[in-house]
Design a protein around this motif. Structure first.
Motif, short mmCIF file in Angstrom:
data_model
loop_
_atom_site.label_atom_id
_atom_site.label_comp_id
_atom_site.label_asym_id
_atom_site.label_seq_id
_atom_site.Cartn_x
_atom_site.Cartn_y
_atom_site.Cartn_z
N ARG A 217 0.86 -1.19 0.00
CA ARG A 217 0.00 0.00 0.00
C ARG A 217 0.90 1.23 0.00
O ARG A 217 1.82 1.32 0.81
CB ARG A 217 -0.89 0.04 1.25
N GLU A 219 1.17 3.95 1.38
CA GLU A 219 0.72 4.75 2.53
C GLU A 219 1.41 6.12 2.47
O GLU A 219 2.61 6.20 2.24
CB GLU A 219 1.10 4.05 3.84
N ARG A 228 3.16 0.85 10.24
CA ARG A 228 2.54 1.20 8.97
C ARG A 228 3.61 1.20 7.87
O ARG A 228 4.44 2.10 7.81
CB ARG A 228 1.86 2.57 9.05
N MET A 229 3.58 0.17 7.05
CA MET A 229 4.63 0.00 6.04
C MET A 229 4.03 0.06 4.65
O MET A 229 2.82 -0.09 4.47
CB MET A 229 5.30 -1.37 6.22
N GLU A 299 -4.97 -0.54 16.09
CA GLU A 299 -5.45 -1.80 15.49
C GLU A 299 -4.32 -2.81 15.24
O GLU A 299 -3.31 -2.47 14.63
CB GLU A 299 -6.14 -1.48 14.16
N LEU A 300 -4.55 -4.02 15.72
CA LEU A 300 -3.63 -5.12 15.44
C LEU A 300 -4.28 -6.07 14.44
O LEU A 300 -3.65 -6.55 13.51
CB LEU A 300 -3.31 -5.84 16.76
N SER A 347 -8.25 -10.75 9.79
CA SER A 347 -7.11 -10.19 9.06
C SER A 347 -6.13 -9.54 10.03
O SER A 347 -6.46 -8.57 10.70
CB SER A 347 -7.63 -9.15 8.06
N GLY A 349 -1.96 -8.19 10.55
CA GLY A 349 -0.68 -7.89 9.93
C GLY A 349 0.42 -8.61 10.69
O GLY A 349 0.54 -8.46 11.91
#
Ligand code: ATP
Length: 484
Positions: A217, A219, A228-229, A299-300, A347, A349
């Motif tokens: 993504r 980002e 956030r990658m 969020e995990l 879902s 990550g």
């Protein structure tokens, strides 16, 4: 909070120093929001992936695993809605050229206001976002005189949508028709294979398809290390159910996934549910499992009840029937018949799970020794079952036949679990290095070993040491590992 910011920086530095995580292409000054896993990080990540895979497939009667390609037919992303909707409204500051996500900019500003006032602002923002009212969003930013953190000016461009998918060309001729995307989620590889797996695996609803793999993504605001990658790994499972039963399964997976996170060593009080109030148009329920990261609750994992949206879309765009024939009987004694299944998705990550584990494991300990002097260590209390190295085998000296005995033990243990052999430096220094990479058990071979075949086993968490017959080391470590 200031302390936590320092703690987070210390964790990042530790990850680099001990070979867990490096900035991608660091040699060329790095690539932003992309990371490489080093010699300690890669096995830890693999252990987490394996634990998830085992719990989802091996331990579950009705879930199978697949490995779909990253490249998919471009129409997939039309059907899923990603081409048209997978975007964030962005705004640029004309003086600094810095780009912001509009919601982030307004949220940051709202934090500076008294609570009630901030809430009113965020409510206004939500309404404008829901209505795709970009002019309204720009006006909101300008009317509040919100400034760029770099230029300190209020000179803004219009608000524009920015698609988060990376695209590239397939084949030799560049052109619109050849544009393909790097998948932004793994889920669609599962949906397009629904019929393949259902038919060849003779799967009966309810059943699930699990998959782990890379997602990409673009980002815009990519920070907070591996939280956030732009290139990351997801572990997703789509559970296909009979329409009308989705809420039961949603509750089941909501509870089951939190329990699993606890089972790999995450304390229950560090996890919480965050129900989505505003649902995506295709969802009839959604919840995040949040973890308390050093920078706050975030969020995990997401659990989403996605109705029949995805399969229906693929049916429409592919013009091929995607249905399931349910031969269970209904109240009238007749087969239930054909339908498009509903889906409950889990879902998570993998990188976020990695960050969760290292945030919890990293500890700095200080104590006073018996002689009154102070001592300290940095220890990674990674749950033993997922630690990259399970046992360090350390001859006290590099002579007198001790390395040979240590090598024998190494040969005996290495087929069963990951071992690490080291003979350099003083033993205390070697223990500290093992603490820093999270090795739960160390065994030291000394002169007494030659006399009575016993070794010292040292436990990472409380630094306790005990004498154990060398012949029992393998069984003992296996037993300790099986307890977690
Ligand atoms: P966020 O709100 O944090 O952007 P999201 O709601 O877009 O996440 P999903 O699309 O539901 O996330 O993706 C499922 C999971 O994938 C997330 O719970 C998260 O663990 C992980 N994930 C999503 N985006 C990233 C990213 N850029 N880097 C690392 N992990 C990610």
């Amino acid at each position: 909070m200031a302390n936590d910011a320092q703690l987070f920086q210390d964790i990042i530095a530790h990850c680099k120093e001990y070979g867990f995580i490096f900035q991608s292409s660091e040699l060329y000054d790095g690539l932003s929001a992309v990371y490489d896993y080093g010699q300690m990080g890669a096995p830890l990540k693999k252990n987490l992936r394996d634990a998830w895979w085992k719990s989802m497939t091996q331990m579950h009667d009705h879930i199978v695993g697949i490995d779909a390609a990253i490249f998919m037919h471009p129409t997939t992303w039309k059907a899923s809605g990603h081409v048209d909707n997978f975007s964030d409204p962005m705004i640029d500051n004309k003086d600094s050229n810095k780009r912001y996500r509009v919601d982030h900019l307004l949220e940051l500003y709202a934090e500076t206001l008294p609570e009630a006032e901030g809430k009113i602002l965020l409510d206004m923002m939500d309404q404008l976002l829901a209505a795709n009212d970009f002019d309204g969003l720009k006006q909101l930013i300008e009317s509040r005189q919100i400034k760029c953190s770099v230029s300190k000016t209020c000179n803004w461009t219009d608000v524009r949508q920015f698609n988060l998918m990376f695209s590239t060309q397939m084949g030799s001729v560049a052109g619109e028709a050849d544009t393909i995307y790097l998948r932004p989620e793994t889920a669609q590889g599962i949906f397009v294979n629904f019929l393949n797996v259902q038919k060849t695996g003779r799967m009966k609803i309810p059943f699930g398809i699990a998959q782990t793999g890379k997602a990409f993504r673009n980002e815009i605001v990519a920070r907070q290390f591996i939280f956030r990658m732009r290139e990351f790994e997801q572990m997703e499972m789509q559970f296909f159910v009979r329409p009308g039963t989705q809420m039961e399964w949603y509750s089941y997976w909501k509870e089951h996934r939190k329990k699993w996170l606890e089972s790999i060593g995450i304390p229950a009080d560090k996890l919480r549910y965050h129900d989505h109030v505003k649902l995506a148009h295709y969802a009839d329920a959604a919840v995040d499992i949040e973890f308390e990261f050093p920078f706050g609750w975030k969020e995990l994992e997401g659990i989403h009840s996605r109705t029949d949206f995805d399969l229906k879309q693929h049916q429409e765009y592919s013009k091929k029937k995607i249905q399931y024939f349910d031969n269970d009987l209904n109240e009238d004694g007749k087969p239930i018949g054909n339908y498009i299944p509903y889906v409950v998705e889990t879902s998570i990550g993998l990188d976020r799970l990695f960050l969760t584990v290292i945030s919890l494991s990293y500890q700095e300990e200080h104590w006073t020794k018996e002689d009154g002097s102070n001592d300290s260590r940095v220890v990674m209390k990674i749950p033993a079952a997922i630690a990259p190295v399970k046992l360090a085998i350390l001859p006290l000296l590099k002579k007198d036949g001790l390395p040979e005995i240590a090598r024998e033990l190494m040969n005996e243990c290495r087929p069963h679990f990951q071992c690490f052999y080291e003979e350099k430096d003083a033993i205390g220094k070697r223990y500290r290095r093992m603490d820093a990479i999270g090795t739960p058990f160390c065994v030291t071979i000394d002169h007494q070993t030659k006399e009575d075949q016993t070794v010292t086993i040292r436990y990472r968490d409380d630094m306790r040491q005990e004498r154990t017959p060398m012949a029992q080391v393998r069984a003992k470590v296996l037993e300790l590992l099986s307890k977690i």
